[in-house]
Write an enzyme that holds these catalytic residues in place. Structure first.
Site, short mmCIF file in Angstrom:
data_model
loop_
_atom_site.label_atom_id
_atom_site.label_comp_id
_atom_site.label_asym_id
_atom_site.label_seq_id
_atom_site.Cartn_x
_atom_site.Cartn_y
_atom_site.Cartn_z
N SER A 1 -12.97 -2.86 1.66
CA SER A 1 -12.10 -2.78 2.83
C SER A 1 -12.75 -3.60 3.94
O SER A 1 -13.93 -3.93 3.86
CB SER A 1 -11.94 -1.32 3.25
OG SER A 1 -11.21 -1.19 4.44
N GLY A 2 -12.00 -3.92 4.97
CA GLY A 2 -12.64 -4.64 6.07
C GLY A 2 -11.72 -5.62 6.76
O GLY A 2 -10.50 -5.53 6.70
N ASN B 1 -10.21 3.05 12.88
CA ASN B 1 -11.32 3.00 11.92
C ASN B 1 -12.64 3.39 12.58
O ASN B 1 -13.46 4.11 12.00
CB ASN B 1 -11.43 1.60 11.32
CG ASN B 1 -10.25 1.24 10.43
OD1 ASN B 1 -9.38 2.07 10.18
ND2 ASN B 1 -10.22 0.01 9.97
N LYS C 1 -9.48 7.97 5.43
CA LYS C 1 -8.22 7.26 5.67
C LYS C 1 -7.47 8.02 6.75
O LYS C 1 -7.14 9.20 6.59
CB LYS C 1 -7.38 7.20 4.40
CG LYS C 1 -6.14 6.31 4.53
CD LYS C 1 -6.53 4.85 4.43
CE LYS C 1 -5.31 3.94 4.54
NZ LYS C 1 -5.63 2.54 4.22
N SER D 1 -10.70 3.50 6.98
CA SER D 1 -9.52 2.64 7.08
C SER D 1 -8.38 3.47 7.65
O SER D 1 -8.50 4.69 7.81
CB SER D 1 -9.15 2.05 5.71
OG SER D 1 -8.97 3.07 4.74
N SER D 2 -7.27 2.83 7.95
CA SER D 2 -6.15 3.54 8.58
C SER D 2 -4.85 2.87 8.20
O SER D 2 -4.80 1.70 7.81
CB SER D 2 -6.33 3.56 10.10
OG SER D 2 -6.49 2.25 10.60
N ARG E 1 0.83 -1.21 0.00
CA ARG E 1 0.00 0.00 0.00
C ARG E 1 0.87 1.25 0.00
O ARG E 1 0.56 2.23 -0.69
CB ARG E 1 -0.91 -0.01 1.23
CG ARG E 1 -1.95 1.12 1.23
CD ARG E 1 -2.84 1.06 2.46
NE ARG E 1 -2.06 1.30 3.67
CZ ARG E 1 -2.07 0.48 4.72
NH1 ARG E 1 -2.80 -0.60 4.72
NH2 ARG E 1 -1.34 0.75 5.80
#
Length: 364
Positions: A340-341, A188, A152, A226-227, A42
């Site tokens: 995402s998850g 999150n 984010k 997300s983070s 990422r």
């Protein structure tokens, strides 16, 4: 993207004049990697995107990071295609609005979020303020017209935890994993609660430090958060509809009620104004441009009254994303989707449910 740092297709969009770099406001997508706080895949994708856009704008990667919203979710298990979706916005002076609700986007960055603020009211308050600015930036008057808010934010790392300690502060957790007491989940969920407060989905009295990741009756129906370690502040991309827009696109949403609730796809399409005849989401998805979803692992080891082993599985985090990718691919035909998850329980979506949104190109 053929590899985490591959931005050749984005360069082609710029080279062929399909996308003007100066009109880009956000890049959202899925990268290969672990999806954890420290994810080299990422981070490579984030860096490559910033460097390409910076080169085309004649500026620096740091400046691009300050100007745009880049939301990359790490890990593309199963049938999810690694990709980036490019969001652009122009001021169409002289272009009349179509008179129907159409897509608008709002962008905002929060103030820097300190390690000791992550998962607590410090982060929640800063994300709330950013979402409120994004709402104004989009020109949306009624929060009910908002269908997705991507955030984010930073997560904790051993280094940031040590930094907080040196300054005399403790952090919400010392666990930097995505486990139930992990930093990723706390970050999150704090972001999701900031969204809920900004949009009036939650009351101020209901949100405080001790309820984060405890009281899941408080949630946002549209937050997809997300983070990661590559962020120091929260980046917010708010998507909604407005009759003042001249866009050809429209967005809708409907949260899944469980991790296998495929009917949510039809509900989201209908929310966006697409008729789904006889439940045929594949046919209805001819107008689909993009789909976004969270896949939160349920709070118990039961689904529809039967035992499942997802919570006990060492790779359950990736399995949840893979399930989301398969669900969207099987109901829409698309594999370039944002899923995402992997968290267990969340303030994103209703208890045991998941936010899901679709962007469509209406026929008229």
């Amino acid at each position: 993207m053929r590899s985490p740092g591959d931005v050749s297709e984005l360069a082609r969009l710029f080279d062929e004049g399909i996308v003007a770099p100066e009109n880009v406001i956000a890049l959202v997508g899925k990268s290969e990697g672990t999806g954890l706080g420290k994810d080299t895949g990422r981070e490579a994708a984030d860096r490559a995107i910033k460097e390409l856009v910076a080169a085309r704008l004649g500026t620096t990667a740091t400046d691009v990071g300050d100007r745009l919203c880049i939301v990359l979710s790490g890990g593309s298990p199963g049938v999810i295609t690694p990709h980036v979706a490019v969001f652009t916005r122009t001021d169409d002076a002289g272009e009349p609005a179509v008179g129907e609700p159409r897509l608008v986007a709002g962008l905002a960055h929060s103030a820097d979020i300190l390690p000791e603020e992550i998962g607590r009211m410090g982060q929640i308050t800063k994300v709330r303020a950013a979402v409120e600015r994004a709402l104004a930036d989009a020109g949306v008057q009624d929060p009910a017209d908002v269908h997705a808010v991507l955030v984010k934010a930073p997560s904790l790392s051993p280094e940031s935890i040590a930094d907080a300690r040196r300054r005399g502060h403790d952090t919400v957790t010392h666990d930097v994993s995505i486990g139930p007491e992990g930093a990723i989940c706390y970050s999150n969920d704090a972001s999701a609660l900031g969204v809920a407060l900004a949009l009036g989905e939650a009351a101020d009295d209901d949100v405080h430090d001790t309820m984060v990741r405890r009281d899941y009756s408080v949630f946002s129906d549209v937050a997809l958060t997300s983070s990661g370690g590559e962020k120091t502040h929260a980046e917010v991309l708010l998507l909604g509809n407005s009759t003042t827009s001249s866009s050809a696109l429209r967005i809708g949403h409907r949260s899944m009620r469980s991790i296998i609730d495929g009917s949510a796809v039809a509900g989201a399409l209908e929310s966006a104004g697409v008729e789904v005849v006889g439940g045929d989401t594949l046919a209805a998805s001819e107008s689909l441009v993009y789909a976004l979803a969270k896949m939160i692992m349920p709070g118990t080891s039961e689904l529809n009254g039967r035992r499942i082993t997802l919570l006990e599985d060492q790779v359950g985090y990736h399995v949840a994303k893979a399930m989301g990718g398969f669900l969207l691919a099987s109901t829409t035909g698309l594999t370039e989707v944002f899923v995402s998850g992997g968290e267990q329980n969340s303030h994103q979506g209703p208890p045991d449910g998941n936010p899901l949104a679709v962007i469509v190109r209406p026929a008229s």
